[in-house]
Write an enzyme that holds these catalytic residues in place. Structure first.
Site, mmCIF file in Angstrom:
data_model
loop_
_atom_site.group_PDB
_atom_site.id
_atom_site.type_symbol
_atom_site.label_atom_id
_atom_site.label_comp_id
_atom_site.label_asym_id
_atom_site.label_seq_id
_atom_site.Cartn_x
_atom_site.Cartn_y
_atom_site.Cartn_z
ATOM 1 C CG ASN A 161 -1.948 1.127 1.131
ATOM 2 O OD1 ASN A 161 -2.803 1.074 0.262
ATOM 3 N ND2 ASN A 161 -1.846 2.134 1.976
ATOM 4 C CD GLU A 162 -0.695 6.313 0.066
ATOM 5 O OE1 GLU A 162 -0.030 6.671 1.045
ATOM 6 O OE2 GLU A 162 -1.676 6.945 -0.348
ATOM 7 C CD GLU A 320 -5.638 5.017 0.063
ATOM 8 O OE1 GLU A 320 -5.433 6.086 0.664
ATOM 9 O OE2 GLU A 320 -4.937 4.020 0.218
ATOM 10 C CD1 TRP A 328 -3.816 11.710 6.607
ATOM 11 C CD2 TRP A 328 -2.671 13.353 5.595
ATOM 12 N NE1 TRP A 328 -4.151 11.693 5.267
ATOM 13 C CE2 TRP A 328 -3.468 12.685 4.624
ATOM 14 C CE3 TRP A 328 -1.877 14.423 5.187
ATOM 15 C CZ2 TRP A 328 -3.488 13.049 3.282
ATOM 16 C CZ3 TRP A 328 -1.889 14.789 3.854
ATOM 17 C CH2 TRP A 328 -2.695 14.101 2.925
ATOM 18 C CG HIS A 371 -9.066 10.031 6.845
ATOM 19 N ND1 HIS A 371 -9.899 9.877 5.763
ATOM 20 C CD2 HIS A 371 -7.866 10.426 6.332
ATOM 21 C CE1 HIS A 371 -9.238 10.161 4.656
ATOM 22 N NE2 HIS A 371 -8.003 10.505 4.975
HETATM 23 C C1 GLA Z 1 -3.022 6.982 2.550
HETATM 24 C C2 GLA Z 1 -3.069 5.524 2.938
HETATM 25 C C3 GLA Z 1 -4.331 5.128 3.618
HETATM 26 C C4 GLA Z 1 -4.798 6.193 4.574
HETATM 27 C C5 GLA Z 1 -4.953 7.469 3.818
HETATM 28 C C6 GLA Z 1 -5.527 8.574 4.671
HETATM 29 O O1 GLA Z 1 -3.465 7.220 1.288
HETATM 30 O O2 GLA Z 1 -2.843 4.668 1.846
HETATM 31 O O3 GLA Z 1 -4.100 3.923 4.326
HETATM 32 O O4 GLA Z 1 -3.873 6.354 5.591
HETATM 33 O O5 GLA Z 1 -3.701 7.879 3.362
HETATM 34 O O6 GLA Z 1 -5.593 9.795 4.004
#
Ligand code: GLA
Length: 683
Positions: A161-162, A320, A328, A371
């Site tokens: 993920n990311e 996303e 954040w 969030h």
């Molecule tokens: C990133 C992450 C998610 C979440 C979002 C919140 O994109 O991939 O898991 O933390 O930020 O904005």
């Protein structure tokens, strides 16, 4: 990369009665009591959700101990989703290691540049160079692929993920060892070659053994720029290795299930060379969170246009985004009325064939408990959930746009290596920002009514009429040559100051600036003349009467002509903007930082000369065309407070309204007007 939209595997295709626009979000059922799940499924159906990402941070739930596995809960989640016709983008769950792993093997933990080891307690606490992490993560992927590869809900694999979102640069021992290995390969196992490439005679840095080489850890002074640049490349490659290693496991089990990993295409995505990763995915997916800025939609559009650029024009997936606030930033503003819909359609207009959110249900606990989500704390009776349902219906109404292509004949070159190198220390002006410079030009192009492909300098440039290369500080000979060839072939090319300055080793190109582009542009510069904060210099010409700030320089013409000149200062009467005829095209150079009115005036001239397709611009109205074989889809997104009227005709897919000759887009509203191909040309 495969062409076109997700090839849903046979077990998923057809369930929806044709391919739907994907709509859904991250679903983290392991964070909730199982009694909540049936309600999740019911409300997902109610909202029109058809794709959810499951398991992103589920490693410790799936493998609670070194030899303990628990798949029961995930079996039940996938079965429940399948029973409700909701497809799954199944994460490999490797984004965050469980505490037992980092406790047993502390070498997994990443180390920052100051030498501080990052601890458990956050996320992504792993070094991309840790072999222990690699082995354990692949063991997990193996188990998941074997168990769920044949599950009827599985539509897409979501690697990690990311990748690199937090841990992209690790300076620990594992990284030092891997870096040396990477360098040996890059420099043909020759220390002499490395010493030459890194110019290690400067400041007494010549290496006599590979073991002496370190990651660019903390130093008193500016670091060796080539060492840092190679470390950037290495670090991005290490993350890509993780992507490749996980993908290899997945492909072995499920050769027909597409694979993606979600990327961040501005700000926080700087550390990854995504254009070198895109070919490793079946589907490009990106994450986007709005910057809290007055014209935030410009950056949104830039990121979306970059996603399409990385997908080489194919549709992509917004993996996303947020229905409202993030959690954040120092201050996390809510979305304004109607903004969610406008933002979503700005992505769809630019080629997104699916819209997903972080996350389905708002967290009750953990760092992201504030969030926004599809289903907020206030529950299903909330305004937000109502808005989400309406959005699901809107996207379902647009299913016929799937697979159509966003039409653009203007490109903005955006290179990751140029980004890294341009923003480095020890430059003539250390307040320059590569990404912000690119964004300024992008904004002006957009304001000029152009749809822009944001592409790497190595992209195929043959179909563009107008190509803008802002601050392309580092460029290879090949990429510089391709830009020159595009001009020869008829494109109008614009290059801005501090471009073409260094080669891929960050060595200055000798003989005068802008090194790699001197011949293309027909100009020569001997000395940069950056301006202090309060200084501006007047210019006149094609830019109109205007000013430059931040940077200017004395330009000597070789075979270019001046199109704007300085009207004051040390270079009064000398060129500020130049043009050189090249083949059937031309090459323009801008030697200073233009204020926005001057940029707009210059671009108006370039649009006209290049013949690039521009829709007449109305402030606040975003107009983008997607084209299918026989249909055009004109997306009109009105960010303004007044209704907007544009010429055009067709049927709005969103409300079914039929428009003849003119289309009224209500203040804050969105229209997706379908018409026979070519009918939108006058929009
Ligand atoms: C990133 C992450 C998610 C979440 C979002 C919140 O994109 O991939 O898991 O933390 O930020 O904005």
């Amino acid at each position: 990369m495969r062409d076109g939209w997700i090839r849903w595997p046979a077990n998923v295709a057809g369930r929806f009665g044709g391919e739907p626009v994907a709509f859904g979000g991250d679903y983290n059922p392991e964070q909730w009591d199982e009694s909540v799940w049936p309600e999740d499924a019911r409300l997902m159906r109610e909202a029109g959700v058809n794709l959810v990402t499951v398991g992103v941070f589920a490693w410790s739930a799936l493998q609670p101990g070194p030899d303990r596995w628990d798949f029961g809960w995930l079996d039940r989640v996938l079965d429940l989703l399948h029973a409700n016709d909701i497809a799954v983008d199944l994460a490999t769950a490797t984004a965050s290691p469980p505490p037992w792993l980092t406790t047993r093997f502390p070498e997994v933990l990443p180390v920052d540049r100051d030498g501080r080891t990052m601890s458990q307690g956050g996320r992504q606490a792993w070094s991309p160079s840790s072999q222990v992490f690699r082995e354990h993560s692949l063991a997990l992927v193996e188990k998941l692929a074997a168990r769920y590869g044949g599950h009827p809900a599985l539509a897409l694999w979501h690697v990690s993920n990311e990748l690199g979102g937090h841990n992209s640069r690790c300076y620990g021992e594992a990284s030092a060892v891997a870096f040396r290995g990477w360098l040996r390969e890059r420099y043909g196992d020759s220390l002499d070659a490395l010493n030459a490439a890194w110019a290690t005679r400067v400041w007494s840095q010549s290496y006599s053994a590979w073991e002496e080489i370190q990651p660019p850890r903390l130093t008193f002074t500016d670091s060796n720029p080539t060492q840092v640049l190679d470390f950037d490349r290495f670090s991005s490659d290490q993350l890509r290795e993780q992507l490749r290693a996980e993908s290899a496991v997945l492909r072995r089990h499920t050769p027909d299930v597409p694979i993606t990993t979600n990327m961040v295409l501005f700000d926080a995505g700087k550390n990854m060379n995504y254009s070198s990763w895109a070919g490793d995915m079946d589907l490009v997916s990106s994450d986007h969170y709005l910057r809290p800025a007055p014209d935030a939609d410009a950056e949104l559009s830039f990121s979306a246009d970059r996603a399409r650029g990385l997908a080489t024009g194919s549709p992509w997936l917004l993996m996303e985004t947020a229905t409202g606030a993030t959690s954040w930033r120092p201050v996390n503003p809510a979305k304004r009325p109607g903004q969610l819909r406008r933002d979503v359609f700005a992505h769809v207009a630019r080629g997104a064939d699916g819209i997903c959110f972080f996350q389905w249900r708002a967290g009750q606990a953990g760092p992201e408990r504030f969030h926004s989500a599809m289903l907020p704390h206030a529950g299903a009776g909330s305004r937000k959930f109502h808005e989400v349902k309406a959005l699901g219906a809107d996207l379902a109404a647009c299913a016929e746009v799937l697979g159509s292509r966003t039409a653009a004949d203007c490109a903005l070159l955006f290179g990751e290596e140029a980004w890294w190198a341009a923003d480095r220390e020890s430059h003539p002006h250390n307040g320059l920002s590569y990404a912000d410079t690119a964004l300024r030009w992008y904004r002006s192009l957009r304001d000029a009514g152009l749809t822009v492909d944001v592409v790497p300098p190595s992209a195929d440039l043959s179909r563009y009429r107008l190509i803008v290369a802002p601050m392309l500080y580092l460029v290879s000979d090949e990429d510089a040559g391709a830009l020159a060839a595009a001009a020869e072939a008829g494109a109008t090319v614009l290059v801005t100051y501090f471009s073409g300055i260094v080669d891929p080793l960050d060595r200055v190109r000798l003989g005068g600036y802008p090194g790699a582009f001197r011949d293309l542009l027909g100009v020569r510069v001997e000395e940069f003349a950056p301006l202090l904060d309060a200084e501006t210099v007047e210019i006149k010409g094609v830019t109109g009467p205007g000013r430059v700030s931040t940077w200017h320089e004395q330009i000597d013409l070789t075979d270019a002509v001046a199109e704007a000149t300085y009207a004051g200062g040390d270079f009064a009467g000398l060129p500020a903007v130049t043009r050189a005829a090249r083949g059937s095209g031309e090459a323009w150079y801008v030697g200073g930082e233009l204020e926005s009115e001057a940029r707009a005036a210059l671009l108006a001239a370039l649009v006209e000369r290049s013949g690039a397709t521009a829709v007449p611009h109305r402030p606040g109205l975003d107009a983008v065309i997607r084209r299918a074989a026989d249909r055009d889809y004109l997306f009109l997104i009105n960010h303004g407070a007044d209704d907007a009227v544009v010429a055009g005709s067709g049927t709005d897919l969103l409300d079914g309204s039929v428009h003849e000759d003119e289309i009224v887009v209500p203040a804050g509203g969105v229209r997706v007007v379908a018409s026979a191909r070519g009918a939108t040309a006058g929009a």
